[in-house]
Design a protein around this motif. Structure first.
Motif, PDB file in Angstrom:
ATOM      1  N   PRO A 156       0.823  -1.217   0.000  1.00  0.00           N
ATOM      2  CA  PRO A 156       0.000   0.000   0.000  1.00  0.00           C
ATOM      3  C   PRO A 156       0.856   1.267   0.000  1.00  0.00           C
ATOM      4  CG  PRO A 156      -0.023  -1.035   2.167  1.00  0.00           C
ATOM      5  CD  PRO A 156       0.653  -1.993   1.241  1.00  0.00           C
ATOM      6  N   THR A 157       0.661   2.101  -1.011  1.00  0.00           N
ATOM      7  CA  THR A 157       1.444   3.332  -1.120  1.00  0.00           C
ATOM      8  C   THR A 157       0.568   4.579  -1.192  1.00  0.00           C
ATOM      9  OG1 THR A 157       1.558   3.041  -3.532  1.00  0.00           O
ATOM     10  CG2 THR A 157       3.402   2.190  -2.224  1.00  0.00           C
ATOM     11  N   THR A 158      -0.705   4.428  -1.538  1.00  0.00           N
ATOM     12  CA  THR A 158      -1.589   5.586  -1.551  1.00  0.00           C
ATOM     13  C   THR A 158      -2.210   5.774  -0.176  1.00  0.00           C
ATOM     14  OG1 THR A 158      -3.558   4.324  -2.200  1.00  0.00           O
ATOM     15  CG2 THR A 158      -2.113   5.119  -3.966  1.00  0.00           C
ATOM     16  N   ARG A 187      11.564  -1.306   2.294  1.00  0.00           N
ATOM     17  CA  ARG A 187      12.258  -0.572   3.353  1.00  0.00           C
ATOM     18  C   ARG A 187      12.661   0.816   2.874  1.00  0.00           C
ATOM     19  NH1 ARG A 187      17.326   0.939   5.013  1.00  0.00           N
ATOM     20  NH2 ARG A 187      17.601   1.043   7.303  1.00  0.00           N
ATOM     21  N   ASN A 188      13.201   0.888   1.659  1.00  0.00           N
ATOM     22  CA  ASN A 188      13.598   2.188   1.120  1.00  0.00           C
ATOM     23  C   ASN A 188      12.403   3.125   1.012  1.00  0.00           C
ATOM     24  OD1 ASN A 188      16.235   1.251   0.854  1.00  0.00           O
ATOM     25  ND2 ASN A 188      15.946   0.621  -1.274  1.00  0.00           N
ATOM     26  N   TYR A 189      11.270   2.575   0.593  1.00  0.00           N
ATOM     27  CA  TYR A 189      10.068   3.397   0.470  1.00  0.00           C
ATOM     28  C   TYR A 189       9.613   3.912   1.834  1.00  0.00           C
ATOM     29  CZ  TYR A 189       5.100   4.460   0.181  1.00  0.00           C
ATOM     30  OH  TYR A 189       3.886   5.079   0.310  1.00  0.00           O
ATOM     31  N   LEU A 190       9.562   3.024   2.831  1.00  0.00           N
ATOM     32  CA  LEU A 190       9.114   3.439   4.162  1.00  0.00           C
ATOM     33  C   LEU A 190      10.065   4.467   4.776  1.00  0.00           C
ATOM     34  CD1 LEU A 190       7.940   0.021   5.630  1.00  0.00           C
ATOM     35  CD2 LEU A 190       6.504   1.931   4.901  1.00  0.00           C
ATOM     36  N   GLN A 191      11.363   4.302   4.533  1.00  0.00           N
ATOM     37  CA  GLN A 191      12.331   5.268   5.050  1.00  0.00           C
ATOM     38  C   GLN A 191      12.116   6.636   4.413  1.00  0.00           C
ATOM     39  OE1 GLN A 191      16.398   4.016   4.781  1.00  0.00           O
ATOM     40  NE2 GLN A 191      17.206   5.860   5.721  1.00  0.00           N
ATOM     41  N   GLU A 192      11.885   6.648   3.101  1.00  0.00           N
ATOM     42  CA  GLU A 192      11.637   7.916   2.416  1.00  0.00           C
ATOM     43  C   GLU A 192      10.355   8.574   2.925  1.00  0.00           C
ATOM     44  OE1 GLU A 192      11.579   7.085  -1.712  1.00  0.00           O
ATOM     45  OE2 GLU A 192      13.738   6.659  -1.854  1.00  0.00           O
ATOM     46  N   GLU A 193       9.316   7.781   3.134  1.00  0.00           N
ATOM     47  CA  GLU A 193       8.063   8.316   3.647  1.00  0.00           C
ATOM     48  C   GLU A 193       8.249   8.896   5.047  1.00  0.00           C
ATOM     49  OE1 GLU A 193       4.550   8.147   2.050  1.00  0.00           O
ATOM     50  OE2 GLU A 193       6.233   8.527   0.684  1.00  0.00           O
ATOM     51  N   TYR A 194       9.032   8.205   5.860  1.00  0.00           N
ATOM     52  CA  TYR A 194       9.300   8.691   7.214  1.00  0.00           C
ATOM     53  C   TYR A 194      10.050  10.018   7.168  1.00  0.00           C
ATOM     54  CZ  TYR A 194      11.251   8.859  11.942  1.00  0.00           C
ATOM     55  OH  TYR A 194      11.607   9.262  13.202  1.00  0.00           O
ATOM     56  N   GLN A 195      11.045  10.092   6.318  1.00  0.00           N
ATOM     57  CA  GLN A 195      11.823  11.330   6.205  1.00  0.00           C
ATOM     58  C   GLN A 195      10.994  12.476   5.633  1.00  0.00           C
ATOM     59  OE1 GLN A 195      15.075   9.880   3.827  1.00  0.00           O
ATOM     60  NE2 GLN A 195      16.229   9.138   5.595  1.00  0.00           N
ATOM     61  N   ASN A 196       9.911  12.119   4.912  1.00  0.00           N
ATOM     62  CA  ASN A 196       9.015  13.138   4.360  1.00  0.00           C
ATOM     63  C   ASN A 196       7.876  13.487   5.321  1.00  0.00           C
ATOM     64  OD1 ASN A 196      10.454  13.409   1.945  1.00  0.00           O
ATOM     65  ND2 ASN A 196       9.318  11.735   0.977  1.00  0.00           N
ATOM     66  N   GLY A 197       7.916  12.907   6.527  1.00  0.00           N
ATOM     67  CA  GLY A 197       6.954  13.305   7.540  1.00  0.00           C
ATOM     68  C   GLY A 197       5.889  12.302   7.901  1.00  0.00           C
ATOM     69  N   PRO A 242      15.869  -5.529  12.383  1.00  0.00           N
ATOM     70  CA  PRO A 242      16.359  -4.362  13.125  1.00  0.00           C
ATOM     71  C   PRO A 242      15.206  -3.454  13.535  1.00  0.00           C
ATOM     72  CG  PRO A 242      16.681  -4.019  10.782  1.00  0.00           C
ATOM     73  CD  PRO A 242      16.148  -5.422  10.932  1.00  0.00           C
ATOM     74  N   LEU A 243      15.299  -2.898  14.721  1.00  0.00           N
ATOM     75  CA  LEU A 243      14.317  -1.922  15.172  1.00  0.00           C
ATOM     76  C   LEU A 243      14.529  -0.614  14.424  1.00  0.00           C
ATOM     77  CD1 LEU A 243      12.094  -0.886  17.076  1.00  0.00           C
ATOM     78  CD2 LEU A 243      13.893  -0.406  18.766  1.00  0.00           C
ATOM     79  N   GLU A 244      13.478  -0.155  13.758  1.00  0.00           N
ATOM     80  CA  GLU A 244      13.535   1.090  12.995  1.00  0.00           C
ATOM     81  C   GLU A 244      12.245   1.868  13.223  1.00  0.00           C
ATOM     82  OE1 GLU A 244      16.319  -0.596   9.314  1.00  0.00           O
ATOM     83  OE2 GLU A 244      14.140  -0.471   9.053  1.00  0.00           O
ATOM     84  N   PRO A 245      12.220   3.159  12.919  1.00  0.00           N
ATOM     85  CA  PRO A 245      10.993   3.929  13.158  1.00  0.00           C
ATOM     86  C   PRO A 245       9.795   3.417  12.376  1.00  0.00           C
ATOM     87  CG  PRO A 245      12.872   5.395  12.778  1.00  0.00           C
ATOM     88  CD  PRO A 245      13.333   4.003  12.469  1.00  0.00           C
ATOM     89  N   TRP A 246      10.036   2.731  11.274  1.00  0.00           N
ATOM     90  CA  TRP A 246       8.959   2.204  10.432  1.00  0.00           C
ATOM     91  C   TRP A 246       8.839   0.675  10.549  1.00  0.00           C
ATOM     92  CZ3 TRP A 246      13.130   5.143   9.013  1.00  0.00           C
ATOM     93  CH2 TRP A 246      14.257   4.444   8.567  1.00  0.00           C
ATOM     94  N   LEU A 247       9.673   0.064  11.394  1.00  0.00           N
ATOM     95  CA  LEU A 247       9.624  -1.386  11.620  1.00  0.00           C
ATOM     96  C   LEU A 247       9.789  -1.651  13.111  1.00  0.00           C
ATOM     97  CD1 LEU A 247       9.611  -4.348  10.739  1.00  0.00           C
ATOM     98  CD2 LEU A 247      12.063  -4.160  10.263  1.00  0.00           C
ATOM     99  N   PHE A 248       8.710  -2.024  13.765  1.00  0.00           N
ATOM    100  CA  PHE A 248       8.751  -2.274  15.200  1.00  0.00           C
ATOM    101  C   PHE A 248       9.030  -3.739  15.484  1.00  0.00           C
ATOM    102  CE2 PHE A 248       5.744   1.458  16.457  1.00  0.00           C
ATOM    103  CZ  PHE A 248       6.776   2.347  16.184  1.00  0.00           C
ATOM    104  N   THR A 249       9.896  -3.977  16.453  1.00  0.00           N
ATOM    105  CA  THR A 249      10.197  -5.320  16.940  1.00  0.00           C
ATOM    106  C   THR A 249       9.852  -5.375  18.428  1.00  0.00           C
ATOM    107  OG1 THR A 249      12.483  -4.681  17.432  1.00  0.00           O
ATOM    108  CG2 THR A 249      12.045  -5.621  15.248  1.00  0.00           C
ATOM    109  N   PRO A 250       9.720  -6.557  19.027  1.00  0.00           N
ATOM    110  CA  PRO A 250       9.341  -6.633  20.444  1.00  0.00           C
ATOM    111  C   PRO A 250      10.456  -6.148  21.367  1.00  0.00           C
ATOM    112  CG  PRO A 250       9.846  -8.812  19.579  1.00  0.00           C
ATOM    113  CD  PRO A 250       9.839  -7.899  18.404  1.00  0.00           C
ATOM    114  N   PHE A 251      10.063  -5.761  22.567  1.00  0.00           N
ATOM    115  CA  PHE A 251      11.034  -5.387  23.592  1.00  0.00           C
ATOM    116  C   PHE A 251      11.751  -6.644  24.080  1.00  0.00           C
ATOM    117  CE2 PHE A 251       8.167  -1.783  23.786  1.00  0.00           C
ATOM    118  CZ  PHE A 251       9.028  -0.713  24.012  1.00  0.00           C
ATOM    119  N   ALA A 252      13.052  -6.547  24.242  1.00  0.00           N
ATOM    120  CA  ALA A 252      13.821  -7.653  24.794  1.00  0.00           C
ATOM    121  C   ALA A 252      13.714  -7.643  26.316  1.00  0.00           C
ATOM    122  CB  ALA A 252      15.283  -7.555  24.366  1.00  0.00           C
TER     123      ALA A 252
END
Length: 346
Positions: free
Chosen positions: A130-132, A222-232, A245-255
């Motif tokens: 989903p991109t729109t 991943r590249n798309y989500l990173q660009e979207e995040y950087q665009n707000g 990896p834990l990233e702002p657009w990819l959540f992983t569980p707490f250790a």
């Protein structure tokens, strides 16, 4: 008797009338002694994993992107390919079926032709991330209505499809790079699913030795989500297990989350939602048995044109991952996950 019933009785193809947008029936002289469309619905689905109407649609779609010329009718090519992928059988038994009657060489050629048509032309149409705004909101709504999670647009995980080992003499595709952590030769397939177990992302280009996180690092999604995040856009998240990896657009569980904490509550809901990708993997391998570990694919990886990554890359929370503008993505991911927990679990 309506047109659909006539189709099911005589095994014909349906083509769209572009001028009138109607369907017309074309009678085919079947090469075999048995018409598969005369089977019961249950038997038909056991052999081909699709119902008759869905298979008609697939034949039509493949017909638009592949050459219909040749002595073997298109519908027989599609049926042969689905029978092979559904059962995970060898090519000789597939070709020897009473309704196919094809040589092993023909079956091999047909499988390559139809699978290539589906992968090259139909895959980009039906497997879409989903991109729109509307599609993003619709996907998020699905997760929220089922599990009460906000901002989730998919769940990602890797699954291994076992293959025969390439020859030891193959210097371009050495067997050892296909050995996964269980000691078997495989391809590591990254899948992303929505809340209804619909596949919205797939990457099947890497050998079994490559870690899930390494495949994710090269992903266009991943590249798309990173660009979207950087665009707000900070409101869209995937969920992945601790192998990612834990990233702002990819959540992983707490250790090591302590009981009766918001982190533990997050992990419980997280694990519940992540079941959807496990179910998706189960449906996929259960429906198409050629992907099951009990039915090793008898194809050489060269046919799939897989790039070789000789060193397995593994990312953990202590690793530092810097984006192109110098931000520490792990720190941003921790901050984004903490903000999500504060807004939804406190």
């Amino acid at each position: 008797m309506n047109n659909v019933q006539r189709f099911l009785l005589i095994g014909v193809l349906v083509e769209e009338d572009r001028d009138r947008n109607l369907a017309r029936i074309i009678r085919r002289n079947l090469r075999d002694t048995m018409n598969p469309f005369e089977m019961s619905d249950m038997h038909f689905k056991q052999l081909f994993r699709l119902d008759k109407i869905s298979l008609i649609n697939l034949i039509n779609n493949v017909g638009r992107v592949t050459d219909r010329l040749g002595s073997i009718p298109l519908h027989l090519k599609v049926l042969t390919t689905l029978h092979f992928t559904a059962t995970g059988s060898f090519q000789n038994p597939v070709g020897s079926s009473s309704w196919i009657s094809l040589s092993q060489t023909s079956v091999c050629r047909i499988i390559n032709e139809i699978c290539s048509a589906i992968a090259d032309y139909l895959f980009p149409i039906y497997v879409q991330f989903p991109t729109t705004i509307d599609k993003k909101n619709s996907t998020k709504k699905g997760f929220y209505e089922k599990w009460g999670t906000r901002g989730v647009i998919g769940v990602v995980d890797g699954t291994h499809v076992e293959i025969i080992a390439p020859p030891v003499s193959d210097l371009e595709h050495p067997p050892f790079v296909y050995i996964n952590r269980k000691g078997r030769h495989s391809i590591n397939v990254m899948l992303i699913s929505d809340s209804n177990s619909k596949i919205i992302g797939c990457n099947a280009r890497f050998p079994g030795s490559v870690h899930d996180a390494a495949i994710w690092q090269t992903s266009n999604i991943r590249n798309y989500l990173q660009e979207e995040y950087q665009n707000g856009d900070i409101s869209a998240h995937l969920l992945g297990d601790s192998g990612y990896p834990l990233e702002p657009w990819l959540f992983t569980p707490f250790a090591n989350a302590q009981e009766n904490t918001v982190e533990a509550n997050f992990n419980r809901q997280f694990n519940t939602v992540r079941n959807v990708i496990e179910r998706t993997n189960g449906i996929l391998k259960g429906r198409f048995r050629c992907l099951s570990r009990h039915r090793v694919l008898l194809y050489h990886p060269i046919d799939a044109r897989l790039p070789i990554v000789e060193n397995e890359i593994e990312y953990r929370e202590n690793d530092i991952n810097i984006d192109p503008v110098g931000n520490n993505i792990l720190q941003l991911g921790r901050a984004a996950r903490n903000a999500y927990v504060e807004n939804n679990f406190l």
